[in-house]
Scaffold this motif. Structure first.
Motif, PDB file in Angstrom:
ATOM      1  N   ARG A   3       0.837  -1.197   0.000  1.00  0.00           N
ATOM      2  CA  ARG A   3       0.000   0.000   0.000  1.00  0.00           C
ATOM      3  C   ARG A   3       0.878   1.255   0.000  1.00  0.00           C
ATOM      4  NH1 ARG A   3      -4.663  -0.200   4.268  1.00  0.00           N
ATOM      5  NH2 ARG A   3      -4.989  -2.065   3.009  1.00  0.00           N
ATOM      6  N   PHE A   4       2.008   1.233   0.698  1.00  0.00           N
ATOM      7  CA  PHE A   4       2.924   2.380   0.746  1.00  0.00           C
ATOM      8  C   PHE A   4       3.524   2.647  -0.633  1.00  0.00           C
ATOM      9  CE2 PHE A   4       7.287   3.943   1.283  1.00  0.00           C
ATOM     10  CZ  PHE A   4       7.036   5.171   1.900  1.00  0.00           C
ATOM     11  N   SER A  48      -8.065   7.149 -10.312  1.00  0.00           N
ATOM     12  CA  SER A  48      -8.719   5.889 -10.672  1.00  0.00           C
ATOM     13  C   SER A  48      -7.928   4.694 -10.163  1.00  0.00           C
ATOM     14  CB  SER A  48      -8.876   5.803 -12.202  1.00  0.00           C
ATOM     15  OG  SER A  48      -9.677   6.852 -12.683  1.00  0.00           O
ATOM     16  N   LEU A  49      -6.594   4.801 -10.275  1.00  0.00           N
ATOM     17  CA  LEU A  49      -5.736   3.726  -9.777  1.00  0.00           C
ATOM     18  C   LEU A  49      -5.892   3.565  -8.269  1.00  0.00           C
ATOM     19  CD1 LEU A  49      -3.536   1.613 -10.238  1.00  0.00           C
ATOM     20  CD2 LEU A  49      -1.830   3.439 -10.016  1.00  0.00           C
ATOM     21  N   GLN A  50      -5.981   4.694  -7.553  1.00  0.00           N
ATOM     22  CA  GLN A  50      -6.155   4.632  -6.109  1.00  0.00           C
ATOM     23  C   GLN A  50      -7.498   3.995  -5.740  1.00  0.00           C
ATOM     24  OE1 GLN A  50      -3.809   5.418  -3.842  1.00  0.00           O
ATOM     25  NE2 GLN A  50      -5.226   4.565  -2.331  1.00  0.00           N
ATOM     26  N   GLN A  51      -8.547   4.350  -6.501  1.00  0.00           N
ATOM     27  CA  GLN A  51      -9.862   3.758  -6.254  1.00  0.00           C
ATOM     28  C   GLN A  51      -9.841   2.251  -6.484  1.00  0.00           C
ATOM     29  OE1 GLN A  51     -12.579   5.910  -8.724  1.00  0.00           O
ATOM     30  NE2 GLN A  51     -12.587   7.753  -7.420  1.00  0.00           N
ATOM     31  N   ILE A  52      -9.145   1.846  -7.545  1.00  0.00           N
ATOM     32  CA  ILE A  52      -9.051   0.404  -7.829  1.00  0.00           C
ATOM     33  C   ILE A  52      -8.324  -0.315  -6.697  1.00  0.00           C
ATOM     34  CG2 ILE A  52      -8.011  -1.290  -9.370  1.00  0.00           C
ATOM     35  CD1 ILE A  52      -8.555   0.650 -11.678  1.00  0.00           C
ATOM     36  N   THR A  57      -8.539  -3.856  -1.922  1.00  0.00           N
ATOM     37  CA  THR A  57      -8.384  -4.057  -0.475  1.00  0.00           C
ATOM     38  C   THR A  57      -9.717  -4.448   0.175  1.00  0.00           C
ATOM     39  OG1 THR A  57      -6.594  -2.426  -0.422  1.00  0.00           O
ATOM     40  CG2 THR A  57      -7.658  -2.963   1.672  1.00  0.00           C
ATOM     41  N   GLN A  58     -10.818  -3.802  -0.243  1.00  0.00           N
ATOM     42  CA  GLN A  58     -12.137  -4.147   0.290  1.00  0.00           C
ATOM     43  C   GLN A  58     -12.519  -5.580  -0.056  1.00  0.00           C
ATOM     44  OE1 GLN A  58     -14.819  -1.200  -1.222  1.00  0.00           O
ATOM     45  NE2 GLN A  58     -14.072   0.432   0.125  1.00  0.00           N
ATOM     46  N   GLN A  64     -11.622 -12.424   3.401  1.00  0.00           N
ATOM     47  CA  GLN A  64     -11.142 -12.911   4.687  1.00  0.00           C
ATOM     48  C   GLN A  64     -12.290 -13.042   5.685  1.00  0.00           C
ATOM     49  OE1 GLN A  64      -7.974 -13.925   5.290  1.00  0.00           O
ATOM     50  NE2 GLN A  64      -8.837 -14.705   7.211  1.00  0.00           N
ATOM     51  N   SER A  65     -13.221 -12.090   5.615  1.00  0.00           N
ATOM     52  CA  SER A  65     -14.388 -12.168   6.502  1.00  0.00           C
ATOM     53  C   SER A  65     -15.226 -13.403   6.201  1.00  0.00           C
ATOM     54  CB  SER A  65     -15.234 -10.908   6.344  1.00  0.00           C
ATOM     55  OG  SER A  65     -16.407 -10.988   7.128  1.00  0.00           O
ATOM     56  N   LEU A  66     -15.407 -13.722   4.912  1.00  0.00           N
ATOM     57  CA  LEU A  66     -16.159 -14.920   4.537  1.00  0.00           C
ATOM     58  C   LEU A  66     -15.443 -16.186   5.004  1.00  0.00           C
ATOM     59  CD1 LEU A  66     -17.298 -13.967   0.915  1.00  0.00           C
ATOM     60  CD2 LEU A  66     -18.719 -14.093   2.985  1.00  0.00           C
TER      61      LEU A  66
END
Length: 248
Positions: A3-4, A48-52, A57-58, A64-66
């Motif tokens: 992410r960094f 747009s790249l940041q949104q992707i 990540t979501q 992982q939650s599933l």
């Protein structure tokens, strides 16, 4: 760390776009180059790249939650409920096989009215008195035998208790989710319930034997008084007779 790096890349692209935007418009070979427009396009692409990246990540978090939910819903592979039920059934079978005097209130009342009467015995024949005394002795002996059989069965369940508790503790420690841990705990509670059932059966058998013996003693005392009274009754009791031991 990933992410960094992505954030640094976006920052670098944005800075480059601002630098490029500084010169005035230029024309190369008939193609008009607009630095400001180019910088805006670069910034739009960076956003747009940041949104992707955020969406990725979501999605990873949701996956992982599933996975965690699936672990929490997984059933415990270990089950000793069948063995526990079999142990309880063996103990219950001993109760239903009780000799002479059963564990039912109706049967107890009926037997006591016949063999352990609380009233006067004056109207009872001597033959009936002797027969009842013999039956009471049989009742007491059978109750002691039932108590010993119950104790032997309860003691035999101890090996099963050790194996079952060990298996459940191991399964609980290796549980991958909340459901498995809960199921292991529920089975441990069932095992404790079976132990309480064994203890209840043992106490009931011992109390039954002690109660029958106490009732027998009380009934024998009452019968002894009645037989002594008849023996000493004037005219109807014992009449001494001459007995000749030797004949000419």
């Amino acid at each position: 760390m990933t992410r960094f790096r992505k954030s640094s890349l976006v920052a670098g692209v944005t800075a480059l776009a601002l630098i490029i935007a500084a010169p005035a418009d230029a024309q190369f070979g008939g193609i008009v180059y607009d630095p400001t427009n180019y910088a805006q396009n670069v910034l739009t692409a960076a956003r747009s790249l940041q949104q992707i990246n955020n969406q990725i990540t979501q999605i990873q978090n949701q996956a992982q939650s599933l996975i965690n939910q699936a672990r929490n819903l997984a059933n415990l592979p270990t089950s000793v409920l069948t063995n526990i039920q079999q142990d309880i059934d063996r103990t219950r079978a001993l109760i239903t096989q009780a000799q002479q005097i059963a564990y039912r209130v109706q049967d107890i009342d009926q037997v006591f009215s016949q063999r352990y009467p609380a009233g006067s015995l004056s109207g009872t024949s001597s033959g009936t008195l002797v027969s009842n005394a013999q039956t009471r002795w049989t009742d007491a002996l059978a109750a002691y035998q039932d108590s010993l059989r119950t104790g032997a069965t309860v003691t035999g369940n101890l090996d099963g208790t050790r194996d079952q508790s060990s298996a459940l503790i191991t399964a609980s420690q290796g549980a991958t989710g909340a459901l498995q841990a809960s199921q292991a705990g529920n089975q441990l509670l069932a095992l404790q319930t079976r132990q309480l059932a064994d203890l209840t059966a043992m106490v009931a058998a011992q109390s039954r034997a002690a109660a029958i013996q106490a009732a027998r003693v009380a009934a024998d005392e009452a019968q002894g008084r009645e037989q002594t009274k008849r023996f000493l009754a004037p005219g109807a009791g014992y009449v001494p007779q001459s007995v000749s031991l030797f004949h000419d």
